[in-house]
Design an enzyme around this catalytic site. Sequence first.
Site, PDB file in Angstrom:
ATOM      1  N   ASP A  90       0.852  -1.186   0.000  1.00  0.00           N
ATOM      2  CA  ASP A  90       0.000   0.000   0.000  1.00  0.00           C
ATOM      3  C   ASP A  90       0.890   1.239   0.000  1.00  0.00           C
ATOM      4  O   ASP A  90       2.107   1.148   0.085  1.00  0.00           O
ATOM      5  CB  ASP A  90      -0.966  -0.020   1.187  1.00  0.00           C
ATOM      6  N   SER A  91       0.283   2.404  -0.097  1.00  0.00           N
ATOM      7  CA  SER A  91       1.071   3.631  -0.224  1.00  0.00           C
ATOM      8  C   SER A  91       1.547   4.162   1.118  1.00  0.00           C
ATOM      9  O   SER A  91       2.437   5.014   1.165  1.00  0.00           O
ATOM     10  CB  SER A  91       0.241   4.717  -0.912  1.00  0.00           C
ATOM     11  N   GLY A  92       0.944   3.702   2.208  1.00  0.00           N
ATOM     12  CA  GLY A  92       1.270   4.232   3.527  1.00  0.00           C
ATOM     13  C   GLY A  92       0.411   5.403   3.937  1.00  0.00           C
ATOM     14  O   GLY A  92       0.491   5.873   5.075  1.00  0.00           O
ATOM     15  N   GLY A  93      -0.445   5.870   3.032  1.00  0.00           N
ATOM     16  CA  GLY A  93      -1.283   7.027   3.343  1.00  0.00           C
ATOM     17  C   GLY A  93      -2.245   6.786   4.491  1.00  0.00           C
ATOM     18  O   GLY A  93      -2.474   7.673   5.321  1.00  0.00           O
ATOM     19  N   PHE A  94      -2.805   5.579   4.552  1.00  0.00           N
ATOM     20  CA  PHE A  94      -3.760   5.278   5.624  1.00  0.00           C
ATOM     21  C   PHE A  94      -3.076   5.332   6.985  1.00  0.00           C
ATOM     22  O   PHE A  94      -3.614   5.883   7.952  1.00  0.00           O
ATOM     23  CB  PHE A  94      -4.393   3.903   5.411  1.00  0.00           C
ATOM     24  N   ASP A 144      -3.336   8.335  -1.813  1.00  0.00           N
ATOM     25  CA  ASP A 144      -4.692   8.866  -1.919  1.00  0.00           C
ATOM     26  C   ASP A 144      -4.998   9.663  -0.667  1.00  0.00           C
ATOM     27  O   ASP A 144      -4.319   9.552   0.347  1.00  0.00           O
ATOM     28  CB  ASP A 144      -5.717   7.748  -2.116  1.00  0.00           C
ATOM     29  N   GLN A 193     -11.680   7.267  -4.115  1.00  0.00           N
ATOM     30  CA  GLN A 193     -12.191   7.814  -2.861  1.00  0.00           C
ATOM     31  C   GLN A 193     -13.566   8.452  -3.102  1.00  0.00           C
ATOM     32  O   GLN A 193     -14.115   8.360  -4.184  1.00  0.00           O
ATOM     33  CB  GLN A 193     -11.201   8.821  -2.278  1.00  0.00           C
ATOM     34  N   ASP A 270      -7.931  -7.479   1.456  1.00  0.00           N
ATOM     35  CA  ASP A 270      -6.929  -7.678   2.505  1.00  0.00           C
ATOM     36  C   ASP A 270      -7.525  -7.203   3.818  1.00  0.00           C
ATOM     37  O   ASP A 270      -8.402  -6.344   3.838  1.00  0.00           O
ATOM     38  CB  ASP A 270      -5.655  -6.878   2.213  1.00  0.00           C
ATOM     39  N   CYS A 310      -6.810 -27.393   7.987  1.00  0.00           N
ATOM     40  CA  CYS A 310      -5.584 -26.658   8.288  1.00  0.00           C
ATOM     41  C   CYS A 310      -4.680 -27.450   9.234  1.00  0.00           C
ATOM     42  O   CYS A 310      -5.105 -28.424   9.861  1.00  0.00           O
ATOM     43  CB  CYS A 310      -5.908 -25.285   8.889  1.00  0.00           C
TER      44      CYS A 310
END
EC number: 2.4.2.29
Length: 373
Positions: A90-94, A144, A193, A270, A310
């Site tokens: 991810d971009s890290g923005g969150f 974003d 968004q 995810d 599992c």
Amino acid sequence: MEFKLKHKDGMARVCEITTAHSTFLTPVFMPVGTVGAVKSLDANDMKNELDAKIILANTYHMYLRPTSKVVKDFGGLHGFTKFDRSFLTDSGGFQAFSLSKNSKHFNEGIEFKSHIDGSRHLFTPKSVLDTQYDFNSDIMMILDDLVALPATKERVKISVDRTILWAKEAITYHKNMQNKGIGIGQNIFGIIQGGTDYEERKRCALSLNEMPFDGLAIGGLSVGEENALMYETVQNLNPYLDENRPRYLMGVGTPEDLVENVERGVDMFDCVMPTRNARNGTFFTSFGKFNIKKAEFINDHEVIDSTCSCYTCRNFSRGYLNHLFKAKELTFFRLASLHNLHYYLELARKMREAILNNSFTQFKRNFYHLRGK
């Protein structure tokens, strides 16, 4: 990246995605390896026990520690972690938005304080791609402008304006870098968004659809809105999304969320929920979820879920897992995480099978019936 739409059942889709490191079918659930590892598990677990074809790593955390330069020195995320299948970053923005109490959003980017040492940093559309080039991730997310819900109409409009602006900057920069031989084999996804505002979501989707992204993500949901509103927002977006690109719903969610949004045309998911809940003693099963710490499980010889194949369910009883949890034994985290991730990955497999058999409606009915709904 190669993308093939293989089959549809209503709006539910089975697609095939091929990156430089793996081929996988959708719907797909991506386990979250925030700092380069899915908590308590290693690359062998992900490949041999779970057969995960793609996992997620977080740009914010890896940028701060160990830094992207260190990761690059090891040959990117694949060399660093020894997971040789696909990575999405991810971009890290969150995280810049959620972990920094004093983050500031400008048209230039997001300024934030490190949650580790308080140092100040600036994420821009270009800088987050530079970081992800160092990671050599297979799928990179653009920066974003996320807003917490509920939000004013004015703030949502600013978010969409900024997200479109940053998307244009990112796609132009990525093409220029590829022309220089950087980022070859790496793919870039745009992020839509708009909160739960129909017109703003539509405006953002139409704008990003015109740009040559390899896939499109739906961001800014599961951040405080009611589930029904999330489902409605996703469904309303469907007509405005290119059918020949992957669709990724970020940070979602519960098993019910996966089923509902696959029905609405989403391909990729995810969420930290399976591993976070595992560490808190909660197991997901075909008949719902339960917490192993309850006294009723002390002498329980049954496995977590008799229908599950599992590693944990093949080998250990509820009574043993109850003991490990209460003793705060670290082994519990691994066994619980293996089960919950297996459940999520198996849920995705069953949905693919149902779509291919044109029986998704029946699958959904059975899914809820087993939960007493």
